[in-house]
Design an enzyme around this catalytic site. Structure first.
Site, PDB file in Angstrom:
ATOM      1  N   GLY A 194       0.814  -1.218   0.000  1.00  0.00           N
ATOM      2  CA  GLY A 194       0.000   0.000   0.000  1.00  0.00           C
ATOM      3  C   GLY A 194       0.837   1.252   0.000  1.00  0.00           C
ATOM      4  N   GLY A 225      -6.363  -2.772  -0.870  1.00  0.00           N
ATOM      5  CA  GLY A 225      -5.333  -2.840  -1.917  1.00  0.00           C
ATOM      6  C   GLY A 225      -5.293  -4.208  -2.592  1.00  0.00           C
ATOM      7  N   GLU A 234      -1.127 -10.936   2.856  1.00  0.00           N
ATOM      8  CA  GLU A 234      -0.872 -10.124   4.057  1.00  0.00           C
ATOM      9  C   GLU A 234      -1.217 -10.903   5.324  1.00  0.00           C
ATOM     10  OE1 GLU A 234      -1.567  -5.618   2.303  1.00  0.00           O
ATOM     11  OE2 GLU A 234      -3.293  -6.718   3.055  1.00  0.00           O
TER      12      GLU A 234
HETATM   13  C1  5RP Z   1      -3.576  -3.685   0.941  1.00  0.00           C
HETATM   14  C2  5RP Z   1      -3.882  -3.153   2.288  1.00  0.00           C
HETATM   15  C3  5RP Z   1      -3.353  -1.811   2.618  1.00  0.00           C
HETATM   16  O1  5RP Z   1      -2.471  -1.935   3.683  1.00  0.00           O
HETATM   17  C4  5RP Z   1      -4.489  -0.901   2.980  1.00  0.00           C
HETATM   18  O2  5RP Z   1      -5.390  -0.875   1.896  1.00  0.00           O
HETATM   19  C5  5RP Z   1      -3.994   0.518   3.300  1.00  0.00           C
HETATM   20  O3  5RP Z   1      -3.400   1.067   2.170  1.00  0.00           O
HETATM   21  P1  5RP Z   1      -2.823   2.546   2.145  1.00  0.00           P
HETATM   22  O4  5RP Z   1      -1.608   2.566   3.027  1.00  0.00           O
HETATM   23  O5  5RP Z   1      -2.511   2.767   0.688  1.00  0.00           O
HETATM   24  O6  5RP Z   1      -3.902   3.488   2.637  1.00  0.00           O
HETATM   25  O7  5RP Z   1      -4.500  -3.779   3.118  1.00  0.00           O
HETATM   26  O8  5RP Z   1      -4.198  -4.910   0.689  1.00  0.00           O
END
Ligand code: 5RP
Length: 234
Positions: free
Chosen positions: A30, A98, A104
């Site tokens: 992300g 994301g 993850e």
């Molecule tokens: C990806 C995620 C990201 O960590 C989450 O969407 C946060 O993203 P960002 O730091 O761009 O706000 O879970 O799968």
């Protein structure tokens, strides 16, 4: 936007302090993690000895560009640093907007410590307040899976680019499930895990140990209350 980016940068750069020599380090995904990767790359080029475990193909590419050595094989991870879409006061999380939630969570469950990074906008009193819950599903029978999700009270929407379903790094589909405030996240997680077509979901319960929250004026650290054990949910 500039303020949000400064906050993300502050959190991402601070999180590098949780990484020391000889660690196997989970590399989240992300825009906040990007700042962590850039700073970690600097440290690696200056002699820090670690091996990274990327949680997505995008992160793998950035890690390679930044000169972060990657593990060929791994079973346990010392610390993972990852972003989140929502963070509640117990450090329970919604992640995966994301699209990287499955890898993850595999890395988070393998990690002795999970440091979640974000800006103040990610803090919520209750999960489901501001983001849908992402659920990764097998393409086979996905409409039947979506029906099961609707029976749980969720409103799943298939993520598409144009008319085509978006594929995750694992070749699966992503259903963004509008749930409203989630009253009982553990019950919902258990119900989701009973559905055969569900490969993973974005409820990360009992996994994060520390949150590093950035703002324009710096960072603050929130520790998970010690009375709350690490969870076991997939
Ligand atoms: C990806 C995620 C990201 O960590 C989450 O969407 C946060 O993203 P960002 O730091 O761009 O706000 O879970 O799968």
């Amino acid at each position: 936007m500039a303020t949000e980016n400064a906050a993300k940068r502050a959190a991402g750069e601070k999180a590098v302090e949780y990484v020391t020599d000889d660690m196997v380090v989970g590399l989240g995904t992300g825009s906040t993690v990007y700042y962590f990767l850039v700073k970690l790359g600097e440290r690696c080029r200056a002699g820090l000895k670690i091996l990274g475990v990327p949680t997505s193909l995008a992160t793998e590419r950035i890690a390679r560009e930044q000169g972060i050595p990657l593990a060929d094989s791994w079973a346990a991870v010392d610390v993972v640093v990852d972003g989140a879409d929502e963070i509640d006061p117990h450090l329970d999380l919604i992640k995966g907007m994301g699209g990287a939630l499955l890898r993850e969570k595999i890395v988070a469950q393998a990690a002795g410590r999970m440091v979640v990074i974000g800006d103040e906008g990610k803090l919520v009193k209750r999960l489901g307040t501001q983001t849908p819950l992402p659920v990764e599903v097998l393409p086979f029978g996905w409409e039947a899976t979506a029906l099961r999700l609707r029976q749980l009270g969720l409103a799943p929407v298939l993520r598409r680019q144009g008319s085509e379903p978006v594929l995750t790094d694992n070749g699966n589909y992503l259903l963004e499930c509008h749930a409203g405030v989630i009253d009982q996240p553990r019950d919902l997680a258990a119900a989701l895990e009973e559905i055969a077509g569900v490969v993973g979901h974005g409820l990360f319960l009992g996994l994060a140990t520390t949150a590093v929250i950035g703002s324009e004026s710096g960072v603050r650290i929130i520790q998970r209350p010690p009375s709350l054990n690490r969870g076991t949910n997939p």
